[in-house]
Design a protein around this motif. Sequence first.
Motif, PDB file in Angstrom:
ATOM      1  N   ILE A  33      37.602  41.348  44.776  1.00  0.00           N
ATOM      2  CA  ILE A  33      38.348  42.445  44.154  1.00  0.00           C
ATOM      3  C   ILE A  33      39.760  42.510  44.740  1.00  0.00           C
ATOM      4  N   HIS A  34      39.864  42.380  46.049  1.00  0.00           N
ATOM      5  CA  HIS A  34      41.188  42.404  46.681  1.00  0.00           C
ATOM      6  C   HIS A  34      42.067  41.278  46.124  1.00  0.00           C
ATOM      7  N   GLY A  35      41.492  40.090  45.959  1.00  0.00           N
ATOM      8  CA  GLY A  35      42.233  38.960  45.398  1.00  0.00           C
ATOM      9  C   GLY A  35      42.641  39.180  43.948  1.00  0.00           C
ATOM     10  N   TRP A  36      41.839  39.942  43.219  1.00  0.00           N
ATOM     11  CA  TRP A  36      42.158  40.245  41.816  1.00  0.00           C
ATOM     12  C   TRP A  36      43.326  41.228  41.736  1.00  0.00           C
ATOM     13  N   ALA A  37      43.568  41.956  42.795  1.00  0.00           N
ATOM     14  CA  ALA A  37      44.719  42.847  42.978  1.00  0.00           C
ATOM     15  C   ALA A  37      44.817  43.993  41.967  1.00  0.00           C
ATOM     16  N   PRO A  38      43.781  44.835  41.872  1.00  0.00           N
ATOM     17  CA  PRO A  38      43.901  45.988  40.980  1.00  0.00           C
ATOM     18  C   PRO A  38      44.830  47.044  41.567  1.00  0.00           C
ATOM     19  N   ALA A  39      45.562  47.715  40.688  1.00  0.00           N
ATOM     20  CA  ALA A  39      46.376  48.850  41.116  1.00  0.00           C
ATOM     21  C   ALA A  39      45.483  50.060  41.355  1.00  0.00           C
ATOM     22  N   LEU A  40      44.379  50.131  40.593  1.00  0.00           N
ATOM     23  CA  LEU A  40      43.475  51.266  40.651  1.00  0.00           C
ATOM     24  C   LEU A  40      42.053  50.785  40.416  1.00  0.00           C
ATOM     25  N   VAL A  41      41.126  51.291  41.212  1.00  0.00           N
ATOM     26  CA  VAL A  41      39.699  51.072  40.993  1.00  0.00           C
ATOM     27  C   VAL A  41      39.069  52.435  40.741  1.00  0.00           C
ATOM     28  N   ILE A  42      38.315  52.540  39.649  1.00  0.00           N
ATOM     29  CA  ILE A  42      37.600  53.766  39.310  1.00  0.00           C
ATOM     30  C   ILE A  42      36.115  53.508  39.507  1.00  0.00           C
TER      31      ILE A  42
END
Length: 170
Positions: A33-42
């Motif tokens: 997930i960190h590598g995918w680099a989301p601005a926001l996780v819900i």
Amino acid sequence: MTVIHALPVAGGILAIAPLPGSDGDYAGDLEHIHGWAPALVISLTTDVEMLAGGAQNLGAQLQDQGTRWAHLPIADFGAPDAGFADKWTGISGQALQALAGRGRVLVHCRGGCGRSGMVALRLMIEAGEAADEALERLRTVRPCAIETDAQMEWALAAPRGAALFLRHPQ
């Protein structure tokens, strides 16, 4: 490793996924997930689900990595209640701003189907997509998206194009 089911929405990337650690590799999923680099996780999972999956520290760990996190718990196979609705407008606004800015938003529940599909469809409609086309696109990447009539009703109650103010300030 958790599979991230992603599609383009409003200039950014919207994705749904199962709870990190649900496959037994929480650390690997968190790194993915960190590598995918989301601005926001819900996160739509309950505290009990997060604890059972070993993800009770997910929010803090995401925030430590520079990712915004919102926890809006919904019971498995459930739909939003009044408490959720009170928080939704702000979280939706954050998600739509991130997408409009070419960012990435990740929505997860326990299995990455019902609850996360419901919220993803709602965001797609709020971003201006027609409901039927949005549902077809979403189910192309995740056929199990949205599992109950109540989930579908909540998603379809979205005001279409609610995010237009993000692109055209008055």
